[in-house]
Scaffold this motif. Structure first.
Motif, mmCIF file in Angstrom:
data_model
loop_
_atom_site.group_PDB
_atom_site.id
_atom_site.type_symbol
_atom_site.label_atom_id
_atom_site.label_comp_id
_atom_site.label_asym_id
_atom_site.label_seq_id
_atom_site.Cartn_x
_atom_site.Cartn_y
_atom_site.Cartn_z
ATOM 1 N N PHE A 199 0.816 -1.210 0.000
ATOM 2 C CA PHE A 199 0.000 0.000 0.000
ATOM 3 C C PHE A 199 0.852 1.263 0.000
ATOM 4 O O PHE A 199 0.456 2.279 -0.591
ATOM 5 C CB PHE A 199 -0.977 -0.005 1.181
ATOM 6 N N ASP A 200 2.008 1.215 0.639
ATOM 7 C CA ASP A 200 2.867 2.407 0.666
ATOM 8 C C ASP A 200 3.391 2.764 -0.720
ATOM 9 O O ASP A 200 3.768 3.916 -0.970
ATOM 10 C CB ASP A 200 4.032 2.205 1.646
ATOM 11 N N ARG A 201 3.402 1.788 -1.619
ATOM 12 C CA ARG A 201 3.804 2.086 -3.005
ATOM 13 C C ARG A 201 2.820 3.048 -3.680
ATOM 14 O O ARG A 201 3.159 3.696 -4.666
ATOM 15 C CB ARG A 201 3.872 0.798 -3.833
ATOM 16 N N GLY A 202 1.606 3.110 -3.138
ATOM 17 C CA GLY A 202 0.585 3.969 -3.733
ATOM 18 C C GLY A 202 0.532 5.363 -3.135
ATOM 19 O O GLY A 202 -0.435 6.094 -3.378
ATOM 20 N N GLU A 203 1.547 5.736 -2.380
ATOM 21 C CA GLU A 203 1.554 7.074 -1.778
ATOM 22 C C GLU A 203 1.375 8.135 -2.863
ATOM 23 O O GLU A 203 2.045 8.114 -3.891
ATOM 24 C CB GLU A 203 2.865 7.312 -1.026
ATOM 25 N N GLY A 204 0.452 9.051 -2.617
ATOM 26 C CA GLY A 204 0.162 10.099 -3.588
ATOM 27 C C GLY A 204 -0.925 9.720 -4.585
ATOM 28 O O GLY A 204 -1.393 10.590 -5.334
ATOM 29 N N LEU A 205 -1.309 8.435 -4.605
ATOM 30 C CA LEU A 205 -2.341 7.977 -5.543
ATOM 31 C C LEU A 205 -3.714 7.847 -4.890
ATOM 32 O O LEU A 205 -4.734 7.968 -5.560
ATOM 33 C CB LEU A 205 -1.951 6.631 -6.159
ATOM 34 N N PHE A 206 -3.711 7.575 -3.571
ATOM 35 C CA PHE A 206 -4.985 7.404 -2.882
ATOM 36 C C PHE A 206 -5.757 8.726 -2.880
ATOM 37 O O PHE A 206 -5.184 9.799 -2.703
ATOM 38 C CB PHE A 206 -4.772 6.904 -1.449
#
Length: 359
Positions: free
Chosen positions: A222-229
């Protein structure tokens, strides 16, 4: 604080123990089992409205149920329907919801509730949830609701309470999975054990931090999606990564490990409606303790049965005691209530013989 309060309704289960009424294409949470004109999901949505702004209600479900969600909850905002591309249990479900909500509102607190539970004492429930929100908003806490047990139930998990923190909230001492009957009787006698309702409250930041500490395999993804959520790119990220999440429950991933876990002891009427017997227990009965849902019943020497049929069907029964009779038109289930734990095996056997035709 209301504007910072969110609700996450988990709505991805199949409910196979309620087969043949609960099916792959319309699981039990979408069915009006209680004859109120509202499905279990709709009842879950209705009871949270006094507590959380409707624009802050998020439903996490399997992608195949998107049309049902939109049909049953037309007021739900489109971006508040989170569609899981695969079933991965409650930890990934809750993690995604928390990351999504935290991106929209860093100060958010949230209640997480299943979509298929029956709650009868709704005013008491609302009071408990308000107290719960106030508690988790004041400290870094993971709070679960514990239900005062009324019988030695072997189908529920239990929470053992530790030291008291407020009048209604204690530190959690232990979690115990479904016990055998003898142990459940001991739990009831001690007064220290409460049913685990699977309803949680915390700040979004608190559960994310706990997941990062205790379930790094999950949060690395989930941290790979930082800025996408919270952006239009969130759905693509989830489609590409959610399937790699380890399937894990939030109890095992976090609650049984963390040191900031508390329980609010509650006495509202609660049932997870996990079985036909649970539905029987929570339904109106005739003089012979029979339940008839949908149809009309004429019974002779019949006691303790539950009959569920399409509306308008007449049921005539003679000499039947403690049975489940569920008529879903293309499937008729006749099973002793004492053997209902075999229904999951029956579903597996039907799948092997007929593929998905009757599922």
């Amino acid at each position: 604080m209301m504007s910072h309060r969110y609700c996450v309704i988990m709505c991805g289960g199949v409910g196979s123990r309620f087969w043949p009424y609960s099916r792959e294409d319309r699981p039990k949470q979408f069915i009006d089992f209680m004859g109120t004109g509202r499905s279990l999901l709709q009842m879950s949505y209705d009871r949270i409205l006094p507590l959380v702004p409707k624009e802050n209600i998020v439903v996490v479900t399997n992608a195949k149920y998107a049309p049902l969600i939109r049909e049953q909850l037309p007021d739900l905002l489109p971006h508040n329907i989170l569609l899981e591309p695969a079933r991965r249990n409650t930890a990934p479900c809750i993690a995604w919801a928390a990351y999504h909500i935290a991106a929209l509102d860093p100060d958010a607190s949230m209640i997480v509730a299943p979509s298929d539970h029956l709650i009868t004492g709704e005013s008491i429930y609302c009071d408990c949830v308000r107290k719960g929100f106030e508690f988790v908003e004041s400290k870094d806490a993971l709070l679960t609701l514990g239900i005062t047990p009324v019988r030695p139930e072997t189908g529920y998990g239990y929470i053992q309470i530790g030291p008291k923190v407020t009048d209604d909230i204690n530190k959690v001492k232990t979690f115990t999975e479904k016990p055998n009957l003898e142990l459940a009787k001991v739990f009831l006698e001690t007064g220290e054990f409460f049913w685990n309702a699977g309803i949680f409250l915390w700040k979004a930041s608190s559960i994310i931090n706990a997941l990062r500490r205790y379930d790094t395999d999950l949060t690395v993804l989930f941290d790979r999606g930082e800025g996408l959520f919270g952006t239009p790119r969130e759905d693509d990220f989830i489609r590409q990564n959610f399937g790699a999440c380890p399937a894990n429950s939030i109890d095992y991933a976090v609650m049984e490990k963390a040191d900031n876990v508390y329980v609010e002891c509650a006495g509202f009427g609660w049932n997870d409606l996990g079985t036909w017997s649970a539905l029987y227990d929570n339904s109106a009965k005739d003089a012979d303790s029979n339940v008839a849902q949908g149809g009309s019943l004429v019974a002779y020497d019949s006691h303790g049965n539950i009959f569920v049929t399409p509306n308008g069907k007449l049921i005539v029964a003679d000499g039947l005691k403690d049975y489940i009779v569920a008529d879903a038109e293309d499937v008729l289930l006749i099973c002793p209530k004492a053997d209902e734990q075999r229904i999951k095996q029956m579903v597996n056997d039907v799948k092997m013989r007929f593929d998905d035709k009757f599922l």
